[in-house]
Write an enzyme that holds these catalytic residues in place. Structure first.
Site, PDB file in Angstrom:
ATOM      1  CG  ASP A  67      54.553   3.054 -21.636  1.00 41.02           C
ATOM      2  OD1 ASP A  67      53.355   3.336 -21.518  1.00 41.02           O
ATOM      3  OD2 ASP A  67      55.379   3.863 -22.064  1.00 41.02           O
ATOM      4  CG  ASN A 136      64.568  11.364 -23.117  1.00 40.93           C
ATOM      5  OD1 ASN A 136      63.509  11.046 -23.661  1.00 40.93           O
ATOM      6  ND2 ASN A 136      65.063  10.690 -22.093  1.00 40.93           N
ATOM      7  CG  HIS A 138      60.977   8.724 -23.626  1.00 44.81           C
ATOM      8  ND1 HIS A 138      61.327   9.338 -22.439  1.00 44.81           N
ATOM      9  CD2 HIS A 138      59.622   8.809 -23.675  1.00 44.81           C
ATOM     10  CE1 HIS A 138      60.234   9.756 -21.828  1.00 44.81           C
ATOM     11  NE2 HIS A 138      59.193   9.448 -22.550  1.00 44.81           N
ATOM     12  CD  GLU A 143      63.946   7.003 -20.747  1.00 48.05           C
ATOM     13  OE1 GLU A 143      64.084   7.940 -21.543  1.00 48.05           O
ATOM     14  OE2 GLU A 143      63.334   7.114 -19.671  1.00 48.05           O
TER      15      GLU A 143
HETATM   16  C1  F6R Z   1      53.387   6.953 -22.252  1.00 50.85           C
HETATM   17  C2  F6R Z   1      54.593   6.914 -23.061  1.00 50.85           C
HETATM   18  C3  F6R Z   1      55.591   8.018 -23.036  1.00 50.85           C
HETATM   19  C4  F6R Z   1      54.959   9.394 -23.207  1.00 50.85           C
HETATM   20  C5  F6R Z   1      56.034  10.482 -23.173  1.00 50.85           C
HETATM   21  C6  F6R Z   1      55.429  11.863 -23.267  1.00 50.85           C
HETATM   22  O1  F6R Z   1      52.622   5.781 -22.461  1.00 50.85           O
HETATM   23  O2  F6R Z   1      54.788   5.960 -23.710  1.00 50.85           O
HETATM   24  O3  F6R Z   1      56.521   7.798 -24.070  1.00 50.85           O
HETATM   25  O4  F6R Z   1      54.277   9.441 -24.418  1.00 50.85           O
HETATM   26  O5  F6R Z   1      56.773  10.375 -21.986  1.00 50.85           O
HETATM   27  O6  F6R Z   1      54.685  12.087 -22.108  1.00 50.85           O
HETATM   28  P1  F6R Z   1      53.750  13.374 -21.967  1.00 50.85           P
HETATM   29  O7  F6R Z   1      52.648  13.182 -22.940  1.00 50.85           O
HETATM   30  O8  F6R Z   1      53.259  13.306 -20.552  1.00 50.85           O
HETATM   31  O9  F6R Z   1      54.591  14.546 -22.272  1.00 50.85           O
END
Ligand code: F6R
Length: 241
Positions: A67, A136, A138, A143
């Site tokens: 992403d 959450n 995701h 989401e």
């Molecule tokens: C990032 C991504 C997100 C993160 C998720 C957890 O490329 O795809 O899904 O993996 O938001 O983020 P952290 O590791 O910062 O807790």
């Protein structure tokens, strides 16, 4: 789904790096799906360390990130392009031309997303997809929703994700409100999925991913249906399992 228990963040990072390293040693021209965020930084740093010791060679590897924020240039310090260079690509012998991140600088969402789908499909989809998980549930920026997404698409980030990501920005107003993300279907095409999670804030999401119903209200729960999904999580993240 195979769940591997790690003691803490460092142990999780080393275990995850071991799995990625094994993949690259077994198949030097591996296609890796990569993630940003706080969770994978330790694994990237461990891989850099092993590269510097001559234990791993990335020269034939190609990578596809999940992403990117919409509206940020590739050089913006908050962009995922920048994150990947700073935390991983600049320190290993990967060919930069073989690294790919959705083009957040293209304001035409439809074009940016369909182009990314084409290049991920042309690569034959990842041999190994690394995933973090949101508080959450995701994955990527998919989401909680009433359906599972398919290909790369533009999403409006939820308030909880904006809040969680604001720790990396000076002001919450600076957090982009939209992102381009690989869809859940594309993520499921990877031949192996490696989810990493650390800390108490992830405990509910890890529980719901592994033991809850398969539902788009917890996007990660679909990984229960993947035939080769490994979760490496530390004690705090596994507290509710
Ligand atoms: C990032 C991504 C997100 C993160 C998720 C957890 O490329 O795809 O899904 O993996 O938001 O983020 P952290 O590791 O910062 O807790």
């Amino acid at each position: 789904m195979k769940v591997i228990h790690a003691k803490d963040y460092n142990d999780m990072s080393r275990k995850a790096a071991n799995i990625i390293s094994a993949q690259v040693i077994l198949k030097p021209n591996s296609v890796l799906g990569l993630a940003t965020g706080t969770t994978p930084i330790g694994a990237y740093h461990q891989l850099i360390d092993w590269f510097k010791k001559g234990d791993i060679d990335f020269s034939q590897v190609s990578t596809y990130n999940l992403d990117e924020y919409r509206g940020l240039s590739h050089d913006d310090p908050q962009s995922y392009h920048h994150f990947m260079r700073e935390n991983f690509f600049d320190h290993i012998n990967i060919n930069v031309a073989n690294t790919h991140v959705p083009d957040g600088s293209n304001p035409n969402a439809e074009e940016a997303c369909s182009e990314y789908d084409k290049i991920v499909a042309a690569a034959g989809y990842p041999d190994l997809q690394l995933l973090g998980i949101g508080n959450n549930g995701h994955i990527g920026f998919n989401e909680p929703d009433d359906h599972f997404s398919k290909g790369t698409h533009c999403v409006n980030l939820t308030e909880s994700t904006i809040q969680a990501n604001s720790r990396l920005f000076d002001r919450i107003e600076d957090v982009p409100r939209q992102a381009y993300t690989m869809g859940v279907q594309t993520i499921m095409y990877a031949r192996m999925i490696l989810v990493i999670a650390s800390g108490a804030a992830k405990a509910q999401a890890v529980h719901d991913m592994c033991a809850g119903p398969v539902t788009p209200s917890c996007p990660a729960s679909i990984l229960q249906l993947h035939t080769n999904c490994v979760v490496v999580a530390d004690e705090e993240a596994l507290a509710l399992l």
